[in-house]
Scaffold this motif. Sequence first.
Motif, PDB file in Angstrom:
ATOM      1  N   LEU A  26       0.829  -1.198   0.000  1.00 35.33           N
ATOM      2  CA  LEU A  26       0.000   0.000   0.000  1.00 35.33           C
ATOM      3  C   LEU A  26       0.865   1.249   0.000  1.00 35.33           C
ATOM      4  N   LEU A  27       0.315   2.348  -0.513  1.00 37.25           N
ATOM      5  CA  LEU A  27       1.006   3.620  -0.425  1.00 37.25           C
ATOM      6  C   LEU A  27       1.251   3.979   1.040  1.00 37.25           C
ATOM      7  N   PRO A  28       2.401   4.561   1.337  1.00 39.60           N
ATOM      8  CA  PRO A  28       2.597   5.060   2.692  1.00 39.60           C
ATOM      9  C   PRO A  28       1.625   6.190   2.990  1.00 39.60           C
ATOM     10  N   VAL A  29       1.261   6.338   4.243  1.00 41.96           N
ATOM     11  CA  VAL A  29       0.287   7.365   4.626  1.00 41.96           C
ATOM     12  C   VAL A  29       0.749   8.042   5.914  1.00 41.96           C
ATOM     13  N   GLU A  30       0.521   9.331   5.974  1.00 37.47           N
ATOM     14  CA  GLU A  30       0.779  10.110   7.179  1.00 37.47           C
ATOM     15  C   GLU A  30      -0.541  10.726   7.618  1.00 37.47           C
ATOM     16  N   VAL A  31      -0.916  10.511   8.867  1.00 37.79           N
ATOM     17  CA  VAL A  31      -2.151  11.067   9.407  1.00 37.79           C
ATOM     18  C   VAL A  31      -1.781  12.233  10.322  1.00 37.79           C
ATOM     19  N   ILE A  32      -2.323  13.399  10.025  1.00 39.27           N
ATOM     20  CA  ILE A  32      -1.949  14.629  10.725  1.00 39.27           C
ATOM     21  C   ILE A  32      -3.180  15.247  11.377  1.00 39.27           C
ATOM     22  N   GLU A  33      -3.036  15.641  12.621  1.00 36.36           N
ATOM     23  CA  GLU A  33      -4.066  16.462  13.261  1.00 36.36           C
ATOM     24  C   GLU A  33      -3.695  17.918  13.031  1.00 36.36           C
ATOM     25  N   ALA A  34      -4.483  18.620  12.227  1.00 39.91           N
ATOM     26  CA  ALA A  34      -4.156  19.998  11.866  1.00 39.91           C
ATOM     27  C   ALA A  34      -5.389  20.677  11.292  1.00 39.91           C
ATOM     28  N   ASP A  35      -5.316  21.994  11.246  1.00 35.52           N
ATOM     29  CA  ASP A  35      -6.336  22.819  10.614  1.00 35.52           C
ATOM     30  C   ASP A  35      -5.936  23.013   9.157  1.00 35.52           C
ATOM     31  N   ILE A  36      -6.734  22.513   8.228  1.00 34.92           N
ATOM     32  CA  ILE A  36      -6.353  22.613   6.814  1.00 34.92           C
ATOM     33  C   ILE A  36      -6.295  24.060   6.341  1.00 34.92           C
ATOM     34  N   LEU A  37      -6.946  24.968   7.050  1.00 33.54           N
ATOM     35  CA  LEU A  37      -6.891  26.387   6.670  1.00 33.54           C
ATOM     36  C   LEU A  37      -5.517  26.983   6.945  1.00 33.54           C
ATOM     37  N   ALA A  38      -4.746  26.348   7.811  1.00 36.30           N
ATOM     38  CA  ALA A  38      -3.426  26.874   8.179  1.00 36.30           C
ATOM     39  C   ALA A  38      -2.286  26.097   7.533  1.00 36.30           C
ATOM     40  N   MET A  39      -2.595  25.102   6.727  1.00 36.23           N
ATOM     41  CA  MET A  39      -1.551  24.248   6.162  1.00 36.23           C
ATOM     42  C   MET A  39      -0.887  24.871   4.945  1.00 36.23           C
ATOM     43  N   GLN A  40       0.382  24.544   4.765  1.00 33.67           N
ATOM     44  CA  GLN A  40       1.095  24.820   3.527  1.00 33.67           C
ATOM     45  C   GLN A  40       1.144  23.514   2.747  1.00 33.67           C
ATOM     46  N   PHE A  41       0.531  23.494   1.566  1.00 29.58           N
ATOM     47  CA  PHE A  41       0.430  22.251   0.807  1.00 29.58           C
ATOM     48  C   PHE A  41       1.677  22.012  -0.041  1.00 29.58           C
ATOM     49  N   GLN A  42       2.100  20.766  -0.072  1.00 30.92           N
ATOM     50  CA  GLN A  42       3.185  20.351  -0.951  1.00 30.92           C
ATOM     51  C   GLN A  42       2.631  20.138  -2.357  1.00 30.92           C
ATOM     52  N   PRO A  43       3.514  20.077  -3.370  1.00 21.88           N
ATOM     53  CA  PRO A  43       3.025  19.781  -4.719  1.00 21.88           C
ATOM     54  C   PRO A  43       2.202  18.492  -4.719  1.00 21.88           C
ATOM     55  N   THR A  44       1.013  18.568  -5.247  1.00 22.48           N
ATOM     56  CA  THR A  44       0.064  17.456  -5.144  1.00 22.48           C
ATOM     57  C   THR A  44      -0.603  17.186  -6.485  1.00 22.48           C
ATOM     58  N   SER A  45      -0.888  15.913  -6.741  1.00 21.75           N
ATOM     59  CA  SER A  45      -1.591  15.560  -7.974  1.00 21.75           C
ATOM     60  C   SER A  45      -3.054  15.219  -7.724  1.00 21.75           C
ATOM     61  N   LEU A  46      -3.436  15.028  -6.463  1.00 25.93           N
ATOM     62  CA  LEU A  46      -4.831  14.673  -6.159  1.00 25.93           C
ATOM     63  C   LEU A  46      -5.182  15.174  -4.767  1.00 25.93           C
ATOM     64  N   VAL A  47      -6.254  15.944  -4.684  1.00 23.81           N
ATOM     65  CA  VAL A  47      -6.766  16.415  -3.403  1.00 23.81           C
ATOM     66  C   VAL A  47      -8.218  15.997  -3.289  1.00 23.81           C
ATOM     67  N   ALA A  48      -8.579  15.372  -2.177  1.00 28.51           N
ATOM     68  CA  ALA A  48      -9.975  15.022  -1.898  1.00 28.51           C
ATOM     69  C   ALA A  48     -10.484  15.873  -0.748  1.00 28.51           C
ATOM     70  N   LEU A  49     -11.588  16.556  -0.994  1.00 23.50           N
ATOM     71  CA  LEU A  49     -12.338  17.269   0.046  1.00 23.50           C
ATOM     72  C   LEU A  49     -13.710  16.595   0.093  1.00 23.50           C
ATOM     73  N   ASN A  50     -13.814  15.576   0.904  1.00 17.82           N
ATOM     74  CA  ASN A  50     -15.012  14.747   0.902  1.00 17.82           C
ATOM     75  C   ASN A  50     -15.924  15.152   2.055  1.00 17.82           C
ATOM     76  N   PHE A  51     -16.941  15.979   1.743  1.00 19.02           N
ATOM     77  CA  PHE A  51     -17.887  16.486   2.747  1.00 19.02           C
ATOM     78  C   PHE A  51     -17.144  17.223   3.867  1.00 19.02           C
ATOM     79  N   THR A  52     -16.238  18.087   3.461  1.00 14.86           N
ATOM     80  CA  THR A  52     -15.412  18.870   4.375  1.00 14.86           C
ATOM     81  C   THR A  52     -15.646  20.359   4.212  1.00 14.86           C
TER      82      THR A  52
END
Length: 258
Positions: free
Chosen positions: A124-150
């Motif tokens: 499986l792909l490695p995964v990191e689970v973070i407790e954070a406010d997404i409004l304050a995050m700095q995003f890394q270069p990404t190819s897929l973002v899911a906002l599922n009922f958020t």
Amino acid sequence: MRAFPAPRRPTVNRQPDQLFAQPLDQVPDFVFNEDVARVFPDMIKRSVPGYPTIVENIGMLAGQFAQPHSVLYDLGSSLGAVTQALRRHVQLEDCRVVAVDNSSAMVERCREYLHAQNSMFQELLPVEVIEADILAMQFQPTSLVALNFTLQFIEPAQRQPLLARIRQALLPGGALILSEKLRFEDDGQHALLTNLHVAFKRANGYSELEIAQKRSAIENVMLPDSLEQHRERLHAAGFSKVVPWFQCLNFASLVALP
């Protein structure tokens, strides 16, 4: 491409949702606390039409947009259902999932569910689970973002800035998948689909008391937009194309392309 068995659900403290089964003197605002986390799989399945289909197909869609050497984000990950789907469907070199939620109760149980998934599948792909406010995050270069009922739980004034930052981080050829409850500009259409959604919850065993108290708890916390508002906001944030790919009653999911 790997052949996976039909997805199984990790059996981690699954309990029925009875949070609103008894009369409450005062219904508090809905919070993603330990009580909700404990019953969330049952709650979301019985409350959101098409939820399992949306989640599994987010994984399938991710397989079309995910790129090697990039991060996949599950923003507002709750118990990690979308993260699990991403890991089932994507196998790319130097690609990983970052699951983010601001609820400590959700983050803790998400890690338990992902540990259970690790025991069921290999490579499986490695995964990191973070407790954070997404409004304050700095995003890394990404190819897929899911906002599922958020997004519907974020203050309306903060929604476009968040989407604009996601767009800035999105690699060419990537995608944002946005799932939301919808409201409708036409009063008759809105009333019809709202009533059908109530019928859906009745059919899934919720009583009139549970439906009414849950509505009171969530009405000041979850603020849905119309499909037109989502389109306008996404285009204003810099997305070139917005395509609805799923709708069941008043719940929908969109693909937004850079």
